[in-house]
Design a protein around this motif. Structure first.
Motif, PDB file in Angstrom:
ATOM      1  N   ASP A  49       0.872  -1.183   0.000  1.00 42.96           N
ATOM      2  CA  ASP A  49       0.000   0.000   0.000  1.00 42.96           C
ATOM      3  C   ASP A  49       0.909   1.233   0.000  1.00 42.96           C
ATOM      4  O   ASP A  49       1.615   1.475   0.994  1.00 42.96           O
ATOM      5  CB  ASP A  49      -0.872  -0.032   1.264  1.00 42.96           C
ATOM      6  N   PRO A  50       0.941   2.022  -1.086  1.00 44.17           N
ATOM      7  CA  PRO A  50       1.881   3.139  -1.207  1.00 44.17           C
ATOM      8  C   PRO A  50       1.755   4.176  -0.097  1.00 44.17           C
ATOM      9  O   PRO A  50       2.706   4.882   0.229  1.00 44.17           O
ATOM     10  CB  PRO A  50       1.529   3.769  -2.555  1.00 44.17           C
ATOM     11  N   THR A  51       0.567   4.210   0.552  1.00 44.58           N
ATOM     12  CA  THR A  51       0.389   5.231   1.600  1.00 44.58           C
ATOM     13  C   THR A  51       1.066   4.799   2.910  1.00 44.58           C
ATOM     14  O   THR A  51       1.093   5.559   3.872  1.00 44.58           O
ATOM     15  CB  THR A  51      -1.105   5.502   1.878  1.00 44.58           C
ATOM     16  N   THR A  52       1.620   3.558   2.954  1.00 44.20           N
ATOM     17  CA  THR A  52       2.336   3.145   4.188  1.00 44.20           C
ATOM     18  C   THR A  52       3.769   3.673   4.190  1.00 44.20           C
ATOM     19  O   THR A  52       4.501   3.498   5.150  1.00 44.20           O
ATOM     20  CB  THR A  52       2.366   1.610   4.323  1.00 44.20           C
ATOM     21  N   CYS A  53       4.173   4.318   3.080  1.00 40.68           N
ATOM     22  CA  CYS A  53       5.529   4.872   3.025  1.00 40.68           C
ATOM     23  C   CYS A  53       5.630   6.036   4.012  1.00 40.68           C
ATOM     24  O   CYS A  53       4.731   6.855   4.112  1.00 40.68           O
ATOM     25  CB  CYS A  53       5.834   5.343   1.602  1.00 40.68           C
ATOM     26  N   LEU A  54       6.743   6.069   4.798  1.00 42.20           N
ATOM     27  CA  LEU A  54       6.854   7.071   5.869  1.00 42.20           C
ATOM     28  C   LEU A  54       7.965   8.079   5.617  1.00 42.20           C
ATOM     29  O   LEU A  54       7.757   9.291   5.607  1.00 42.20           O
ATOM     30  CB  LEU A  54       7.161   6.380   7.207  1.00 42.20           C
ATOM     31  N   GLN A  55       9.208   7.558   5.404  1.00 40.70           N
ATOM     32  CA  GLN A  55      10.348   8.475   5.311  1.00 40.70           C
ATOM     33  C   GLN A  55      11.514   7.803   4.622  1.00 40.70           C
ATOM     34  O   GLN A  55      11.524   6.584   4.450  1.00 40.70           O
ATOM     35  CB  GLN A  55      10.774   8.908   6.725  1.00 40.70           C
ATOM     36  N   VAL A  65      14.357   3.463   2.844  1.00 44.28           N
ATOM     37  CA  VAL A  65      12.980   3.968   2.769  1.00 44.28           C
ATOM     38  C   VAL A  65      12.161   3.105   3.721  1.00 44.28           C
ATOM     39  O   VAL A  65      12.127   1.876   3.574  1.00 44.28           O
ATOM     40  CB  VAL A  65      12.414   3.897   1.347  1.00 44.28           C
ATOM     41  N   GLU A  66      11.568   3.741   4.735  1.00 46.51           N
ATOM     42  CA  GLU A  66      10.866   3.022   5.793  1.00 46.51           C
ATOM     43  C   GLU A  66       9.351   3.120   5.645  1.00 46.51           C
ATOM     44  O   GLU A  66       8.842   4.124   5.149  1.00 46.51           O
ATOM     45  CB  GLU A  66      11.276   3.572   7.163  1.00 46.51           C
ATOM     46  N   PHE A  67       8.684   2.072   6.112  1.00 49.60           N
ATOM     47  CA  PHE A  67       7.234   1.964   5.972  1.00 49.60           C
ATOM     48  C   PHE A  67       6.562   1.801   7.326  1.00 49.60           C
ATOM     49  O   PHE A  67       7.178   1.310   8.272  1.00 49.60           O
ATOM     50  CB  PHE A  67       6.894   0.787   5.044  1.00 49.60           C
ATOM     51  N   ASP A  68       5.302   2.167   7.384  1.00 48.27           N
ATOM     52  CA  ASP A  68       4.488   1.962   8.582  1.00 48.27           C
ATOM     53  C   ASP A  68       4.163   0.477   8.671  1.00 48.27           C
ATOM     54  O   ASP A  68       3.427  -0.058   7.834  1.00 48.27           O
ATOM     55  CB  ASP A  68       3.192   2.786   8.456  1.00 48.27           C
ATOM     56  N   ASP A  69       4.749  -0.191   9.659  1.00 51.64           N
ATOM     57  CA  ASP A  69       4.534  -1.655   9.788  1.00 51.64           C
ATOM     58  C   ASP A  69       3.634  -1.959  10.989  1.00 51.64           C
ATOM     59  O   ASP A  69       3.720  -3.022  11.594  1.00 51.64           O
ATOM     60  CB  ASP A  69       5.886  -2.383   9.916  1.00 51.64           C
ATOM     61  N   THR A  70       2.742  -0.985  11.309  1.00 50.24           N
ATOM     62  CA  THR A  70       1.812  -1.233  12.437  1.00 50.24           C
ATOM     63  C   THR A  70       0.507  -1.867  11.941  1.00 50.24           C
ATOM     64  O   THR A  70      -0.368  -2.185  12.715  1.00 50.24           O
ATOM     65  CB  THR A  70       1.460   0.096  13.152  1.00 50.24           C
ATOM     66  N   THR A  71       0.393  -2.024  10.611  1.00 47.92           N
ATOM     67  CA  THR A  71      -0.798  -2.699  10.051  1.00 47.92           C
ATOM     68  C   THR A  71      -0.324  -3.773   9.068  1.00 47.92           C
ATOM     69  O   THR A  71       0.863  -3.862   8.763  1.00 47.92           O
ATOM     70  CB  THR A  71      -1.688  -1.715   9.244  1.00 47.92           C
ATOM     71  N   PHE A  85       4.514 -11.705   6.240  1.00 43.86           N
ATOM     72  CA  PHE A  85       5.677 -10.867   6.551  1.00 43.86           C
ATOM     73  C   PHE A  85       5.364  -9.418   6.178  1.00 43.86           C
ATOM     74  O   PHE A  85       4.974  -9.136   5.038  1.00 43.86           O
ATOM     75  CB  PHE A  85       6.908 -11.353   5.777  1.00 43.86           C
ATOM     76  N   ARG A  86       5.549  -8.505   7.137  1.00 42.87           N
ATOM     77  CA  ARG A  86       5.236  -7.087   6.909  1.00 42.87           C
ATOM     78  C   ARG A  86       6.465  -6.344   6.385  1.00 42.87           C
ATOM     79  O   ARG A  86       7.573  -6.511   6.904  1.00 42.87           O
ATOM     80  CB  ARG A  86       4.810  -6.413   8.224  1.00 42.87           C
ATOM     81  N   LEU A  87       6.224  -5.470   5.381  1.00 38.14           N
ATOM     82  CA  LEU A  87       7.305  -4.636   4.849  1.00 38.14           C
ATOM     83  C   LEU A  87       7.728  -3.615   5.908  1.00 38.14           C
ATOM     84  O   LEU A  87       6.897  -2.873   6.440  1.00 38.14           O
ATOM     85  CB  LEU A  87       6.843  -3.902   3.591  1.00 38.14           C
ATOM     86  N   LYS A  88       9.055  -3.609   6.187  1.00 35.35           N
ATOM     87  CA  LYS A  88       9.605  -2.641   7.149  1.00 35.35           C
ATOM     88  C   LYS A  88      10.355  -1.534   6.416  1.00 35.35           C
ATOM     89  O   LYS A  88      10.223  -0.362   6.726  1.00 35.35           O
ATOM     90  CB  LYS A  88      10.563  -3.384   8.100  1.00 35.35           C
ATOM     91  N   LYS A 126       6.518  -9.743  17.511  1.00 32.95           N
ATOM     92  CA  LYS A 126       5.751  -8.527  17.800  1.00 32.95           C
ATOM     93  C   LYS A 126       6.277  -7.327  17.024  1.00 32.95           C
ATOM     94  O   LYS A 126       5.550  -6.363  16.767  1.00 32.95           O
ATOM     95  CB  LYS A 126       5.815  -8.192  19.313  1.00 32.95           C
ATOM     96  N   CYS A 127       7.571  -7.349  16.666  1.00 31.38           N
ATOM     97  CA  CYS A 127       8.143  -6.195  15.979  1.00 31.38           C
ATOM     98  C   CYS A 127       9.406  -6.617  15.238  1.00 31.38           C
ATOM     99  O   CYS A 127       9.947  -7.703  15.464  1.00 31.38           O
ATOM    100  CB  CYS A 127       8.482  -5.090  16.999  1.00 31.38           C
ATOM    101  N   PHE A 128       9.853  -5.721  14.375  1.00 33.64           N
ATOM    102  CA  PHE A 128      11.040  -5.973  13.525  1.00 33.64           C
ATOM    103  C   PHE A 128      12.267  -6.271  14.378  1.00 33.64           C
ATOM    104  O   PHE A 128      13.021  -7.217  14.115  1.00 33.64           O
ATOM    105  CB  PHE A 128      11.267  -4.729  12.654  1.00 33.64           C
TER     106      PHE A 128
END
Ligand SMILES: NS(=O)(=O)c1ccc2o/c(=N\O)[nH]c2c1
Ligand SMILES: [Zn+2]
Length: 258
Positions: A49-55, A65-71, A85-88, A126-128
């Motif tokens: 989802d392109p809107t998960t891009c953060l910074q 390039v980091e992504f919102d991995d809370t969803t 597996f969630r994109l980090k 639970k997290c990366f």
């Protein structure tokens, strides 16, 4: 060879060339003829989802390039993977010149750069930060870069480089679809390995795409305009940020294609 000497001596990996006693270290040379076709391997299922891009930021090793991995909005599953597996983040490795730069090689062929799309196992951990230390913690998709046509979507990342030239610089980057950096060919190799930068933990299912993506000489040159060093320090160009090849040991590389 020259580039391995450079990389091996690089401060990043002055520590032992592999985790003491490590038997599943990365990167490796992928010998196509020794890889085993596995008909049970499924197609990769990638949904970003392109809107998960953060910074985007310079972490002193690469640009990331980091992504919102809370969803669960940007995930990979299928292929050799038995979990979600969630994109980090994604980042690259490259050389000082076009003759080397990738971490993995194919039949000893080196590419000028390599993209890593880093995902963590959100079914088990639970997290990366937890997942990188654990078995079956990460899935990293590797994509080779080769010299060729201009890559417009990569250019939108490169355009931000002036704002992240030095270590720890961060810039907002709020809409990007990393699947635009993937080749259309579904073929890949897969093997069990490790992180290629500290802590070098053996927590990674590697998925290496067979086909490279194309970028121009100028786009590769832009990577080399970044610095390992912080602002105000003596400038060291960010180049040769790849780890030397590691022994295959008792591992088999599987292929998704005949
Ligand atoms: N270069 S690599 O193996 O893809 C990789 C990916 C994620 C990572 O996180 C790390 N430390 O927190 N090292 C690292 C290497
Ligand atoms: Zn990497």
């Amino acid at each position: 060879t020259l580039q391995n000497k450079n990389a091996a001596l690089h401060p990043l990996w002055q520590s032992s060339s592999s985790v003491t006693g490590g038997t599943k270290q990365s990167p490796i040379d992928i010998q196509a003829r020794s890889s085993v076709f596995d008909p049970k391997l499924k197609p990769l299922s990638i949904c970003y989802d392109p809107t998960t891009c953060l910074q985007i930021w310079n972490n002193g090793y690469s640009f990331v390039v980091e992504f919102d991995d809370t969803t669960e909005n940007s995930v990979v599953t299928g292929g050799p993977l038995n979990n979600n597996f969630r994109l980090k983040q994604f980042h690259f490795h490259w050389g000082a010149i076009n003759d080397w730069g990738s971490e993995h090689t194919v039949d000893s062929k080196v590419f000028p750069a390599e993209l890593h799309l880093v995902h963590w196992n959100s079914d088990l951990y639970k997290c990366f930060e937890e997942a990188i230390m654990e078995e079956n913690g990460l899935a990293v998709i590797g994509v080779f870069l080769k010299l060729g046509t201009h890559h417009p979507e990569l250019q939108s990342v490169i355009d931000l480089f002036p704002s992240i030239k030095y270590k720890d610089a961060v810039a907002a980057f709020t809409y990007f679809d990393p699947s635009t950096l993937m080749p259309s060919c579904p073929d890949y190799w897969t093997y069990d390995g490790s992180l290629t930068t500290p802590p070098l933990t053996e927590s990674v299912t590697w998925i290496i795409k067979k086909k490279p993506i194309e970028v121009t000489q100028n786009q590769l040159a832009a990577f080399r305009s970044l610095f390992f060093t912080s602002i105000g320090e003596e400038e060291k160009k960010m180049v040769d940020n790849f780890r030397p090849l590691q022994p295959l040991m008792d591992r088999t590389v599987r292929s998704s294609f005949r």
